[in-house]
Design an enzyme around this catalytic site. Structure first.
Site, PDB file in Angstrom:
ATOM      1  N   SER A  21      30.935  19.955  10.299  1.00 30.86           N
ATOM      2  CA  SER A  21      30.741  20.869   9.168  1.00 30.86           C
ATOM      3  C   SER A  21      29.601  20.417   8.258  1.00 30.86           C
ATOM      4  O   SER A  21      29.487  19.232   7.906  1.00 30.86           O
ATOM      5  CB  SER A  21      32.036  20.954   8.349  1.00 30.86           C
ATOM      6  OG  SER A  21      31.781  21.719   7.187  1.00 30.86           O
ATOM      7  N   THR A  68      38.313  26.021   7.897  1.00 29.49           N
ATOM      8  CA  THR A  68      37.477  26.451   9.010  1.00 29.49           C
ATOM      9  C   THR A  68      38.296  26.460  10.297  1.00 29.49           C
ATOM     10  O   THR A  68      39.513  26.238  10.274  1.00 29.49           O
ATOM     11  CB  THR A  68      36.184  25.604   9.088  1.00 29.49           C
ATOM     12  OG1 THR A  68      35.331  26.177  10.084  1.00 29.49           O
ATOM     13  CG2 THR A  68      36.441  24.144   9.431  1.00 29.49           C
ATOM     14  N   LYS A  72      41.945  29.397   9.973  1.00 24.81           N
ATOM     15  CA  LYS A  72      41.709  30.472   8.996  1.00 24.81           C
ATOM     16  C   LYS A  72      42.855  31.481   8.912  1.00 24.81           C
ATOM     17  O   LYS A  72      43.060  32.092   7.868  1.00 24.81           O
ATOM     18  CB  LYS A  72      40.388  31.190   9.299  1.00 24.81           C
ATOM     19  CG  LYS A  72      39.163  30.329   9.017  1.00 24.81           C
ATOM     20  CD  LYS A  72      37.872  31.105   9.216  1.00 24.81           C
ATOM     21  CE  LYS A  72      36.679  30.224   8.944  1.00 24.81           C
ATOM     22  NZ  LYS A  72      35.407  30.959   8.982  1.00 24.81           N
ATOM     23  N   ASN A  93      39.022  31.549   4.227  1.00 21.72           N
ATOM     24  CA  ASN A  93      38.143  30.386   4.392  1.00 21.72           C
ATOM     25  C   ASN A  93      38.031  29.549   3.117  1.00 21.72           C
ATOM     26  O   ASN A  93      37.381  28.504   3.115  1.00 21.72           O
ATOM     27  CB  ASN A  93      36.745  30.801   4.872  1.00 21.72           C
ATOM     28  CG  ASN A  93      35.871  31.308   3.750  1.00 21.72           C
ATOM     29  OD1 ASN A  93      36.364  31.888   2.786  1.00 21.72           O
ATOM     30  ND2 ASN A  93      34.569  31.095   3.861  1.00 21.72           N
ATOM     31  N   ASP A 108      33.268  34.540   3.756  1.00 22.49           N
ATOM     32  CA  ASP A 108      32.298  34.612   4.865  1.00 22.49           C
ATOM     33  C   ASP A 108      31.525  35.928   4.848  1.00 22.49           C
ATOM     34  O   ASP A 108      30.291  35.946   4.818  1.00 22.49           O
ATOM     35  CB  ASP A 108      33.010  34.454   6.209  1.00 22.49           C
ATOM     36  CG  ASP A 108      33.407  33.013   6.499  1.00 22.49           C
ATOM     37  OD1 ASP A 108      32.698  32.099   6.067  1.00 22.49           O
ATOM     38  OD2 ASP A 108      34.435  32.815   7.167  1.00 22.49           O
ATOM     39  N   GLY A 133      28.988  41.694  19.036  1.00 23.54           N
ATOM     40  CA  GLY A 133      30.025  40.663  19.005  1.00 23.54           C
ATOM     41  C   GLY A 133      31.245  41.149  18.261  1.00 23.54           C
ATOM     42  O   GLY A 133      31.146  42.051  17.409  1.00 23.54           O
ATOM     43  N   GLY A 136      35.597  36.187  15.285  1.00 28.27           N
ATOM     44  CA  GLY A 136      36.043  35.981  13.910  1.00 28.27           C
ATOM     45  C   GLY A 136      34.983  36.354  12.886  1.00 28.27           C
ATOM     46  O   GLY A 136      35.286  36.990  11.863  1.00 28.27           O
ATOM     47  N   TYR A 232      22.774  30.024  12.704  1.00 27.99           N
ATOM     48  CA  TYR A 232      21.885  29.360  11.727  1.00 27.99           C
ATOM     49  C   TYR A 232      21.257  28.093  12.295  1.00 27.99           C
ATOM     50  O   TYR A 232      20.456  27.448  11.616  1.00 27.99           O
ATOM     51  CB  TYR A 232      22.643  29.036  10.428  1.00 27.99           C
ATOM     52  CG  TYR A 232      23.911  28.248  10.635  1.00 27.99           C
ATOM     53  CD1 TYR A 232      23.866  26.870  10.848  1.00 27.99           C
ATOM     54  CD2 TYR A 232      25.144  28.872  10.647  1.00 27.99           C
ATOM     55  CE1 TYR A 232      25.028  26.150  11.060  1.00 27.99           C
ATOM     56  CE2 TYR A 232      26.308  28.155  10.858  1.00 27.99           C
ATOM     57  CZ  TYR A 232      26.235  26.798  11.064  1.00 27.99           C
ATOM     58  OH  TYR A 232      27.388  26.095  11.282  1.00 27.99           O
ATOM     59  N   GLY A 253      20.920  33.438   9.709  1.00 28.42           N
ATOM     60  CA  GLY A 253      22.304  33.104   9.379  1.00 28.42           C
ATOM     61  C   GLY A 253      22.432  32.005   8.342  1.00 28.42           C
ATOM     62  O   GLY A 253      23.514  31.791   7.782  1.00 28.42           O
TER      63      GLY A 253
HETATM   64  P1  NAP Z   1      33.948  33.686  18.164  1.00 27.87           P
HETATM   65  O1  NAP Z   1      35.094  34.168  17.366  1.00 27.87           O
HETATM   66  O2  NAP Z   1      34.169  32.675  19.239  1.00 27.87           O
HETATM   67  O3  NAP Z   1      33.230  34.982  18.807  1.00 27.87           O
HETATM   68  C1  NAP Z   1      32.134  34.828  19.684  1.00 27.87           C
HETATM   69  C2  NAP Z   1      31.567  36.201  20.010  1.00 27.87           C
HETATM   70  O4  NAP Z   1      30.382  35.988  20.802  1.00 27.87           O
HETATM   71  C3  NAP Z   1      32.509  37.062  20.836  1.00 27.87           C
HETATM   72  O5  NAP Z   1      32.328  38.404  20.473  1.00 27.87           O
HETATM   73  C4  NAP Z   1      32.000  36.814  22.266  1.00 27.87           C
HETATM   74  O6  NAP Z   1      32.269  37.885  23.146  1.00 27.87           O
HETATM   75  C5  NAP Z   1      30.522  36.747  22.014  1.00 27.87           C
HETATM   76  N1  NAP Z   1      29.788  36.019  23.051  1.00 27.87           N
HETATM   77  C6  NAP Z   1      29.752  34.689  23.270  1.00 27.87           C
HETATM   78  N2  NAP Z   1      28.959  34.404  24.325  1.00 27.87           N
HETATM   79  C7  NAP Z   1      28.499  35.617  24.784  1.00 27.87           C
HETATM   80  C8  NAP Z   1      27.635  35.984  25.862  1.00 27.87           C
HETATM   81  N3  NAP Z   1      27.100  35.071  26.661  1.00 27.87           N
HETATM   82  N4  NAP Z   1      27.372  37.303  26.035  1.00 27.87           N
HETATM   83  C9  NAP Z   1      27.907  38.226  25.213  1.00 27.87           C
HETATM   84  N5  NAP Z   1      28.748  37.918  24.193  1.00 27.87           N
HETATM   85  C10 NAP Z   1      29.027  36.632  23.976  1.00 27.87           C
HETATM   86  O7  NAP Z   1      32.825  33.045  17.232  1.00 27.87           O
HETATM   87  P2  NAP Z   1      32.479  33.366  15.704  1.00 27.87           P
HETATM   88  O8  NAP Z   1      33.266  32.477  14.834  1.00 27.87           O
HETATM   89  O9  NAP Z   1      32.543  34.832  15.496  1.00 27.87           O
HETATM   90  O10 NAP Z   1      30.969  32.852  15.617  1.00 27.87           O
HETATM   91  C11 NAP Z   1      29.923  33.513  16.307  1.00 27.87           C
HETATM   92  C12 NAP Z   1      28.567  32.941  15.900  1.00 27.87           C
HETATM   93  O11 NAP Z   1      28.382  33.140  14.504  1.00 27.87           O
HETATM   94  C13 NAP Z   1      28.423  31.440  16.135  1.00 27.87           C
HETATM   95  O12 NAP Z   1      27.121  31.176  16.598  1.00 27.87           O
HETATM   96  C14 NAP Z   1      28.607  30.822  14.774  1.00 27.87           C
HETATM   97  O13 NAP Z   1      27.877  29.619  14.601  1.00 27.87           O
HETATM   98  C15 NAP Z   1      28.016  31.919  13.890  1.00 27.87           C
HETATM   99  N6  NAP Z   1      28.590  31.897  12.544  1.00 27.87           N
HETATM  100  C16 NAP Z   1      27.747  31.752  11.510  1.00 27.87           C
HETATM  101  C17 NAP Z   1      28.229  31.749  10.229  1.00 27.87           C
HETATM  102  C18 NAP Z   1      27.278  31.591   9.095  1.00 27.87           C
HETATM  103  O14 NAP Z   1      27.706  31.226   7.994  1.00 27.87           O
HETATM  104  N7  NAP Z   1      26.001  31.902   9.294  1.00 27.87           N
HETATM  105  C19 NAP Z   1      29.604  31.869   9.995  1.00 27.87           C
HETATM  106  C20 NAP Z   1      30.458  32.043  11.095  1.00 27.87           C
HETATM  107  C21 NAP Z   1      29.942  32.039  12.383  1.00 27.87           C
HETATM  108  P3  NAP Z   1      33.702  38.027  23.873  1.00 27.87           P
HETATM  109  O15 NAP Z   1      34.640  38.603  22.842  1.00 27.87           O
HETATM  110  O16 NAP Z   1      33.447  38.945  24.995  1.00 27.87           O
HETATM  111  O17 NAP Z   1      34.103  36.639  24.312  1.00 27.87           O
END
Ligand code: NAP
Length: 291
Positions: A21, A68, A72, A93, A108, A133, A136, A232, A253
């Site tokens: 983190s 986190t 959550k 969160n 978030d 996507g 979460g 990010y 991000g």
């Molecule tokens: P998550 O709940 O694991 O969801 C991942 C998503 O990505 C799902 O919709 C998954 O599809 C899709 N995915 C993964 N690999 C894929 C691929 N090869 N082709 C197509 N779809 C794919 O993760 P999350 O918590 O939502 O986080 C997602 C991203 O957001 C991460 O990179 C994380 O670092 C970033 N994030 C950033 C912030 C910020 O503050 N900027 C906050 C939270 C998260 P399926 O449903 O089909 O598996």
């Protein structure tokens, strides 16, 4: 170096794992910058111990914590109250301890919307958004965009059932329309005809997979659309580079990461977060690979 005394107010983060983190660095930098007597500590909370950890917020008189992955949702039954957006999203969160009463928030999606306004100069009200996507982060961002007045949210996901779930949450709890689209050229071309914002909420393009970009849509981008990425690390993803080459405005991000923290900071301390100092330390840490 932080100076911790008997009067220091303690904030924490619960996660499992929690070592990755960036929040301790961001918040301790903010406390130091404002010269206020707070410190922020990571707590690796095993999934079997979530209830005990939340009780410890009261017992140890922590001012609050961030929560986190994977806790959550799990913290919710142990709280006294949750905010309206956290209830709709179904995830917390940030927890604030007010004299032993624990209230959960979700900053978030709010962080994303604040970044959209402050960094990209765009108000989501009345806009049509394509979310790639349905994990979460998509749930938090989609709901908050809808609560901020977005007119329509298109959801596109590799696993369409998860997109259907989020579409139902948005349709049941906000005034926005929500529609699930297949991840095809035809469907995306049609949606791009009315959309102003595209948000990649998938993990595609995340370190170390710099070269990966979301399929199909990248080739369809055109000027006039704002392209945002929740990833990010790297700060500028391959998707954002490709979007800029096509003449789109872009949003990293990093802004969401910063502002979800800034909003939590403001809830705990009651004062404006020093966002410039927080952003500099995050950017330096990510770009120089020192965290
Ligand atoms: P998550 O709940 O694991 O969801 C991942 C998503 O990505 C799902 O919709 C998954 O599809 C899709 N995915 C993964 N690999 C894929 C691929 N090869 N082709 C197509 N779809 C794919 O993760 P999350 O918590 O939502 O986080 C997602 C991203 O957001 C991460 O990179 C994380 O670092 C970033 N994030 C950033 C912030 C910020 O503050 N900027 C906050 C939270 C998260 P399926 O449903 O089909 O598996």
């Amino acid at each position: 170096m932080l100076r911790i005394t008997g009067k220091t107010t303690v904030i924490g983060i619960f996660g499992y794992p929690v070592e990755h983190s960036l929040s301790p660095l961001m918040h301790n930098t903010a406390f130091k910058h404002l010269n206020i007597d707070y410190c922020y500590v990571p707590f690796p909370v095993h999934p079997d111990k979530v209830g005990e950890a939340v009780a410890a917020i009261r017992a140890l008189r922590l001012r609050g914590v961030n929560v986190t992955i994977p806790h959550k949702q799990a913290v919710i039954p142990f709280l006294d109250e949750i905010s309206p957006e956290a209830r709709i999203i179904g995830a917390v969160n940030t927890i604030v301890n007010r004299d032993g009463a624990l209230k959960g928030y979700n900053t978030d999606g709010q962080g994303f919307v604040r970044s959209l306004r402050e960094d990209a100069g765009m108000d989501p009200a009345g806009k049509t958004v394509i979310l790639l996507g349905a994990g979460g982060s998509a749930r938090g961002v989609g709901v908050q965009l809808a609560l901020a007045g977005a007119k329509k949210v298109y959801l596109v996901n590799r696993t369409p059932e998860k997109a259907e779930e989020i579409a139902k949450v948005i349709a049941d709890n906000t005034k926005a329309q929500a529609e699930v689209l297949p991840w095809t050229k035809e469907a995306l071309e049609q949606a791009l005809g009315t959309a102003q914002i595209i948000v990649n909420t998938t993990s595609i393009g995340m370190f170390p997979y710099y070269a990966s970009v979301p399929p199909v849509i990248t080739a369809l981008l055109r000027p006039g659309i704002l392209v945002a990425d929740l990833v990010y690390n790297p700060v500028e993803t391959g998707f954002l580079t490709a979007a800029a080459e096509k003449g789109c405005a872009t949003l990293s991000g990093l802004g969401m990461l910063l502002y979800q923290g800034a909003i939590a900071f403001e809830l705990w301390t009651g004062q404006p977060a020093p966002v410039t100092a927080m952003q500099e330390v995050l950017r330096g840490c990510i770009e120089n690979r020192i965290c």
